[in-house]
Design a protein around this motif. Structure first.
Motif, mmCIF file in Angstrom:
data_model
loop_
_atom_site.group_PDB
_atom_site.id
_atom_site.type_symbol
_atom_site.label_atom_id
_atom_site.label_comp_id
_atom_site.label_asym_id
_atom_site.label_seq_id
_atom_site.Cartn_x
_atom_site.Cartn_y
_atom_site.Cartn_z
ATOM 1 N N VAL A 274 0.867 -1.167 0.000
ATOM 2 C CA VAL A 274 0.000 0.000 0.000
ATOM 3 C C VAL A 274 0.910 1.225 0.000
ATOM 4 O O VAL A 274 1.862 1.291 0.782
ATOM 5 N N ILE A 275 0.647 2.180 -0.882
ATOM 6 C CA ILE A 275 1.410 3.428 -0.892
ATOM 7 C C ILE A 275 0.555 4.494 -0.219
ATOM 8 O O ILE A 275 -0.593 4.713 -0.595
ATOM 9 N N VAL A 276 1.141 5.125 0.797
ATOM 10 C CA VAL A 276 0.429 6.101 1.613
ATOM 11 C C VAL A 276 1.128 7.450 1.507
ATOM 12 O O VAL A 276 2.353 7.525 1.634
ATOM 13 N N LYS A 277 0.350 8.504 1.265
ATOM 14 C CA LYS A 277 0.872 9.870 1.366
ATOM 15 C C LYS A 277 0.658 10.290 2.813
ATOM 16 O O LYS A 277 -0.465 10.371 3.290
ATOM 17 N N ASN A 278 1.752 10.504 3.516
ATOM 18 C CA ASN A 278 1.668 10.845 4.934
ATOM 19 C C ASN A 278 1.132 12.266 5.095
ATOM 20 O O ASN A 278 1.643 13.208 4.494
ATOM 21 N N LEU A 279 0.085 12.399 5.904
ATOM 22 C CA LEU A 279 -0.539 13.694 6.154
ATOM 23 C C LEU A 279 -0.092 14.298 7.483
ATOM 24 O O LEU A 279 0.188 15.492 7.572
ATOM 25 N N TYR A 280 -0.057 13.474 8.536
ATOM 26 C CA TYR A 280 0.328 13.926 9.877
ATOM 27 C C TYR A 280 1.235 12.884 10.507
ATOM 28 O O TYR A 280 0.937 11.696 10.483
ATOM 29 N N ILE A 281 2.334 13.344 11.080
ATOM 30 C CA ILE A 281 3.294 12.463 11.738
ATOM 31 C C ILE A 281 3.382 12.858 13.204
ATOM 32 O O ILE A 281 3.577 14.022 13.531
ATOM 33 N N SER A 282 3.227 11.885 14.066
ATOM 34 C CA SER A 282 3.305 12.133 15.502
ATOM 35 C C SER A 282 4.756 12.082 15.954
ATOM 36 O O SER A 282 5.492 11.155 15.621
ATOM 37 N N ILE A 283 5.149 13.086 16.707
ATOM 38 C CA ILE A 283 6.490 13.102 17.286
ATOM 39 C C ILE A 283 6.291 12.991 18.793
ATOM 40 O O ILE A 283 6.099 13.977 19.490
ATOM 41 N N ASP A 284 6.281 11.754 19.264
ATOM 42 C CA ASP A 284 5.975 11.460 20.655
ATOM 43 C C ASP A 284 7.230 11.468 21.522
ATOM 44 O O ASP A 284 8.332 11.190 21.035
ATOM 45 N N PRO A 285 7.064 11.733 22.825
ATOM 46 C CA PRO A 285 8.223 11.763 23.731
ATOM 47 C C PRO A 285 9.047 10.481 23.740
ATOM 48 O O PRO A 285 10.264 10.526 23.891
ATOM 49 N N TYR A 286 8.410 9.319 23.532
ATOM 50 C CA TYR A 286 9.187 8.072 23.565
ATOM 51 C C TYR A 286 10.236 8.026 22.460
ATOM 52 O O TYR A 286 11.242 7.316 22.575
ATOM 53 N N LEU A 287 10.052 8.815 21.387
ATOM 54 C CA LEU A 287 11.036 8.825 20.302
ATOM 55 C C LEU A 287 12.380 9.374 20.774
ATOM 56 O O LEU A 287 13.428 8.965 20.276
#
Length: 147
Positions: free
Chosen positions: A30-43
């Motif tokens: 599946v090819i997905v155009k990313n709309l929103y990326i979460s930048i969470d503290p665990y990263l």
């Protein structure tokens, strides 16, 4: 190199590469155009050379410097070889920090249906909390660790 304190712009590298936005016949991708990326503290803990969470949480494995970062992402399907997903479906899953992601079905957590809430809410109060609970529950809510 890994970070030891708070991440800075100099810790990151932007890479560009061409991506084919069509799929080969018979592909299950599946090819997905990313709309929103979460930048969470665990990263931040994943960016460190050592963190106690590396062993405690299966999705908090350390990042390898130079490798693409994966995180919770909301995106729109632009091409699908998988019968469960169609063009224009909106999905949430663990994808790379990129404009487009080519993913397998198991990377997609679920399709997002129309809602009165903004899509970004699924990366916060409507989404993350459920992700932490879901891996521990099955069989009608019986915690696997309590059996």
């Amino acid at each position: 190199h890994h970070i030891e304190d708070a991440p800075k712009e100099s810790h990151f590298e932007v890479k560009s590469e061409a991506i084919d936005l069509s799929l080969e016949p018979g592909s299950d991708d599946v090819i997905v155009k990313n709309l929103y990326i979460s930048i969470d503290p665990y990263l931040i803990n994943r960016m460190k050379s050592y963190s106690a969470s590396h062993n405690a949480i299966n999705f908090a494995t350390p990042l390898i410097p130079g490798q693409a970062i994966d995180a919770l992402v909301i995106g729109k399907v632009i091409a699908s070889g998988n019968a469960k997903f169609e063009k224009d479906d909106v999905v949430i899953g663990l994808f790379t920090w990129a404009e487009y992601s080519v993913v397998k079905e198991q990377s997609i957590i679920k399709k997002l249906e129309s809602s009165e809430f903004p899509l970004t809410y699924h990366l916060g109060v409507l989404g993350n909390y459920l992700l932490y609970l879901a891996p521990n529950y099955s069989n009608n809510g019986i915690n696997e660790h309590e059996k």
